[in-house]
Design a protein around this motif. Structure first.
Motif, PDB file in Angstrom:
ATOM      1  N   ARG A  17       4.872 -11.568 -29.988  1.00 26.96           N
ATOM      2  CA  ARG A  17       3.986 -10.886 -29.102  1.00 26.96           C
ATOM      3  C   ARG A  17       3.051 -10.069 -30.153  1.00 26.96           C
ATOM      4  O   ARG A  17       3.147  -9.927 -31.235  1.00 26.96           O
ATOM      5  CB  ARG A  17       4.381  -9.774 -28.358  1.00 26.96           C
ATOM      6  CG  ARG A  17       5.738  -9.919 -27.662  1.00 26.96           C
ATOM      7  CD  ARG A  17       6.347  -8.803 -26.791  1.00 26.96           C
ATOM      8  NE  ARG A  17       6.837  -8.064 -27.874  1.00 26.96           N
ATOM      9  CZ  ARG A  17       8.122  -7.548 -27.784  1.00 26.96           C
ATOM     10  NH1 ARG A  17       9.009  -8.043 -27.071  1.00 26.96           N
ATOM     11  NH2 ARG A  17       8.554  -6.630 -28.600  1.00 26.96           N
ATOM     12  N   ALA A  18       1.561  -9.831 -29.669  1.00 33.85           N
ATOM     13  CA  ALA A  18       0.669  -9.300 -30.333  1.00 33.85           C
ATOM     14  C   ALA A  18       1.248  -7.984 -31.141  1.00 33.85           C
ATOM     15  O   ALA A  18       0.794  -7.695 -31.891  1.00 33.85           O
ATOM     16  CB  ALA A  18      -0.438  -8.995 -29.530  1.00 33.85           C
ATOM     17  N   ASP A  19       2.017  -7.197 -30.188  1.00 30.52           N
ATOM     18  CA  ASP A  19       2.363  -5.975 -30.808  1.00 30.52           C
ATOM     19  C   ASP A  19       3.649  -6.121 -31.889  1.00 30.52           C
ATOM     20  O   ASP A  19       3.810  -4.914 -32.286  1.00 30.52           O
ATOM     21  CB  ASP A  19       2.811  -4.955 -29.574  1.00 30.52           C
ATOM     22  CG  ASP A  19       4.326  -5.631 -28.797  1.00 30.52           C
ATOM     23  OD1 ASP A  19       4.679  -6.291 -29.281  1.00 30.52           O
ATOM     24  OD2 ASP A  19       4.568  -4.829 -27.918  1.00 30.52           O
ATOM     25  N   ASP A  20       3.843  -7.151 -32.286  1.00 24.02           N
ATOM     26  CA  ASP A  20       4.618  -7.289 -33.418  1.00 24.02           C
ATOM     27  C   ASP A  20       3.806  -7.237 -34.607  1.00 24.02           C
ATOM     28  O   ASP A  20       4.588  -7.154 -35.713  1.00 24.02           O
ATOM     29  CB  ASP A  20       5.435  -8.790 -33.300  1.00 24.02           C
ATOM     30  CG  ASP A  20       6.435  -9.096 -32.342  1.00 24.02           C
ATOM     31  OD1 ASP A  20       7.111  -8.031 -31.922  1.00 24.02           O
ATOM     32  OD2 ASP A  20       6.498 -10.070 -31.591  1.00 24.02           O
ATOM     33  N   ALA A  21       2.533  -7.113 -34.766  1.00 22.31           N
ATOM     34  CA  ALA A  21       1.710  -7.060 -35.720  1.00 22.31           C
ATOM     35  C   ALA A  21       2.138  -5.839 -36.584  1.00 22.31           C
ATOM     36  O   ALA A  21       2.286  -6.174 -37.736  1.00 22.31           O
ATOM     37  CB  ALA A  21       0.500  -6.752 -35.428  1.00 22.31           C
ATOM     38  N   MET A  52      -2.512 -11.622 -35.745  1.00 24.67           N
ATOM     39  CA  MET A  52      -1.343 -11.704 -34.721  1.00 24.67           C
ATOM     40  C   MET A  52      -1.920 -11.960 -33.459  1.00 24.67           C
ATOM     41  O   MET A  52      -1.308 -12.842 -32.739  1.00 24.67           O
ATOM     42  CB  MET A  52      -0.411 -10.440 -34.668  1.00 24.67           C
ATOM     43  CG  MET A  52       0.744 -10.372 -33.928  1.00 24.67           C
ATOM     44  SD  MET A  52       1.859 -11.661 -34.367  1.00 24.67           S
ATOM     45  CE  MET A  52       2.249 -11.122 -35.854  1.00 24.67           C
ATOM     46  N   ALA A  53      -3.198 -11.431 -33.064  1.00 18.45           N
ATOM     47  CA  ALA A  53      -3.669 -11.663 -31.707  1.00 18.45           C
ATOM     48  C   ALA A  53      -4.028 -13.205 -31.606  1.00 18.45           C
ATOM     49  O   ALA A  53      -3.787 -13.839 -30.584  1.00 18.45           O
ATOM     50  CB  ALA A  53      -4.864 -10.593 -31.527  1.00 18.45           C
ATOM     51  N   ASP A  58      -3.070 -18.728 -29.614  1.00 19.77           N
ATOM     52  CA  ASP A  58      -3.256 -20.166 -29.972  1.00 19.77           C
ATOM     53  C   ASP A  58      -1.986 -20.919 -29.205  1.00 19.77           C
ATOM     54  O   ASP A  58      -1.038 -20.953 -29.527  1.00 19.77           O
ATOM     55  CB  ASP A  58      -2.959 -20.345 -31.427  1.00 19.77           C
ATOM     56  CG  ASP A  58      -3.001 -21.915 -31.885  1.00 19.77           C
ATOM     57  OD1 ASP A  58      -3.269 -22.637 -30.961  1.00 19.77           O
ATOM     58  OD2 ASP A  58      -3.165 -22.158 -32.995  1.00 19.77           O
ATOM     59  N   THR A  59      -2.339 -21.758 -28.249  1.00 18.05           N
ATOM     60  CA  THR A  59      -1.271 -22.297 -27.507  1.00 18.05           C
ATOM     61  C   THR A  59      -0.973 -23.538 -28.111  1.00 18.05           C
ATOM     62  O   THR A  59       0.133 -24.066 -27.550  1.00 18.05           O
ATOM     63  CB  THR A  59      -1.754 -22.539 -25.864  1.00 18.05           C
ATOM     64  OG1 THR A  59      -2.881 -23.275 -25.937  1.00 18.05           O
ATOM     65  CG2 THR A  59      -2.079 -21.221 -25.210  1.00 18.05           C
ATOM     66  N   GLY A  63       5.528 -19.725 -30.765  1.00 14.13           N
ATOM     67  CA  GLY A  63       5.932 -18.916 -31.888  1.00 14.13           C
ATOM     68  C   GLY A  63       6.967 -17.778 -31.511  1.00 14.13           C
ATOM     69  O   GLY A  63       6.715 -17.280 -30.230  1.00 14.13           O
ATOM     70  N   TRP A  64       8.082 -17.942 -32.386  1.00 16.31           N
ATOM     71  CA  TRP A  64       8.987 -16.654 -32.037  1.00 16.31           C
ATOM     72  C   TRP A  64       9.046 -15.777 -33.068  1.00 16.31           C
ATOM     73  O   TRP A  64       9.065 -16.016 -34.083  1.00 16.31           O
ATOM     74  CB  TRP A  64      10.485 -17.566 -31.789  1.00 16.31           C
ATOM     75  CG  TRP A  64      10.673 -18.514 -30.766  1.00 16.31           C
ATOM     76  CD1 TRP A  64      11.140 -18.125 -29.542  1.00 16.31           C
ATOM     77  CD2 TRP A  64      10.339 -19.874 -30.471  1.00 16.31           C
ATOM     78  NE1 TRP A  64      10.979 -19.283 -28.687  1.00 16.31           N
ATOM     79  CE2 TRP A  64      10.659 -20.512 -29.347  1.00 16.31           C
ATOM     80  CE3 TRP A  64       9.717 -20.848 -31.498  1.00 16.31           C
ATOM     81  CZ2 TRP A  64      10.548 -21.599 -28.843  1.00 16.31           C
ATOM     82  CZ3 TRP A  64       9.629 -22.017 -31.071  1.00 16.31           C
ATOM     83  CH2 TRP A  64       9.859 -22.471 -29.830  1.00 16.31           C
ATOM     84  N   ALA A  65       9.548 -14.490 -32.363  1.00 14.25           N
ATOM     85  CA  ALA A  65       9.622 -13.427 -33.350  1.00 14.25           C
ATOM     86  C   ALA A  65      11.241 -13.463 -33.864  1.00 14.25           C
ATOM     87  O   ALA A  65      11.900 -13.674 -32.951  1.00 14.25           O
ATOM     88  CB  ALA A  65       9.484 -12.034 -33.090  1.00 14.25           C
ATOM     89  N   ILE A  66      11.585 -13.243 -35.184  1.00 15.16           N
ATOM     90  CA  ILE A  66      12.951 -13.228 -35.350  1.00 15.16           C
ATOM     91  C   ILE A  66      13.169 -11.663 -35.374  1.00 15.16           C
ATOM     92  O   ILE A  66      12.647 -10.986 -36.159  1.00 15.16           O
ATOM     93  CB  ILE A  66      13.106 -13.861 -36.966  1.00 15.16           C
ATOM     94  CG1 ILE A  66      12.534 -15.351 -37.065  1.00 15.16           C
ATOM     95  CG2 ILE A  66      14.501 -13.798 -37.447  1.00 15.16           C
ATOM     96  CD1 ILE A  66      12.591 -15.745 -38.567  1.00 15.16           C
ATOM     97  N   THR A  67      14.319 -11.513 -34.745  1.00 12.91           N
ATOM     98  CA  THR A  67      14.697  -9.935 -34.740  1.00 12.91           C
ATOM     99  C   THR A  67      16.246 -10.086 -34.844  1.00 12.91           C
ATOM    100  O   THR A  67      16.822 -10.845 -34.699  1.00 12.91           O
ATOM    101  CB  THR A  67      14.693  -9.397 -33.366  1.00 12.91           C
ATOM    102  OG1 THR A  67      15.343 -10.035 -32.226  1.00 12.91           O
ATOM    103  CG2 THR A  67      13.036  -9.450 -33.126  1.00 12.91           C
ATOM    104  N   LEU A  68      16.956  -8.786 -35.612  1.00 16.56           N
ATOM    105  CA  LEU A  68      18.253  -8.752 -35.412  1.00 16.56           C
ATOM    106  C   LEU A  68      18.918  -8.490 -34.259  1.00 16.56           C
ATOM    107  O   LEU A  68      18.175  -7.711 -33.486  1.00 16.56           O
ATOM    108  CB  LEU A  68      18.572  -7.680 -36.783  1.00 16.56           C
ATOM    109  CG  LEU A  68      18.162  -7.910 -38.057  1.00 16.56           C
ATOM    110  CD1 LEU A  68      18.404  -6.724 -38.921  1.00 16.56           C
ATOM    111  CD2 LEU A  68      18.709  -9.141 -38.728  1.00 16.56           C
TER     112      LEU A  68
END
Length: 180
Positions: A17-21, A52-53, A58-59, A63-68
């Motif tokens: 997500r854009a807010d992961d920046a 990040m935006a 970009d379709t 993209g996936w964020a890696i989180t614990l």
């Protein structure tokens, strides 16, 4: 497009997500971590947010964020780009420095590969700089084969660089998995 959530023993991979920046700014602004990428490190949080935006919009790339597990804060990301629809996919990955050395990149990339082959891909590949030893270690651990060295393949912020192409076929991946 909504991406599937993937879970491993220690990680959750959810849509970037854009807010992961803000959480990923330490990664994108890390000069050493970005040395072999196609873009230099960002120089401000605003630049990270802009990049990040663009990534999220970009379709062509998924993209996936890696989180614990238990913490939705992004510690890195994995991405895939279908080069030949339904057949061949390029992958990319990056992790914040404070999470290096725990096997998270290998675990996250393995989860993405599992998904890609489940979706019907026949080949997954990574385009890696010859001097990027940590990235080479990830794909080697996962069973990729060095297929080619493309000399003077791409222009980067550190100059013209060679590319090492590492590939993995679906049957090779399946052969590595434990039998159930």
């Amino acid at each position: 497009m909504t991406l599937p959530v993937m879970e491993t023993e220690r990680l959750v991979l959810r849509q970037l997500r854009a807010d992961d920046a803000d959480a990923l700014h330490p990664m994108y602004s890390d000069a050493e971590a970005n040395i072999y990428g196609s873009h230099p490190a960002t120089t401000s949080i605003e630049e990270t947010r802009e990049q990040m935006a663009k990534r999220v919009a970009d379709t062509a790339w998924r993209g996936w964020a890696i989180t614990l597990k238990g913490d939705d804060t992004a510690i890195g990301n994995v991405a895939s780009y279908e080069k030949r629809q339904g057949k061949v996919t390029e992958i990319g990955y990056m992790l914040r420095r404070d999470h290096w050395g725990h096997g998270y990149a290998t675990e996250a990339v393995a989860a993405m590969i599992e998904l890609l082959f489940a979706e019907g891909q026949r080949r997954v590949f990574a385009d890696t700089d010859p001097d990027n030893a940590p990235s080479i270690a990830v794909v080697t651990r996962l069973g990729f084969t060095l297929e080619a060295r493309l000399r003077a393949e791409w222009d980067t912020h550190i100059g013209v660089r060679d590319s090492l192409i590492f590939g993995l076929l679906e049957d090779e991946w399946k052969a590595r998995r434990p039998k159930s």
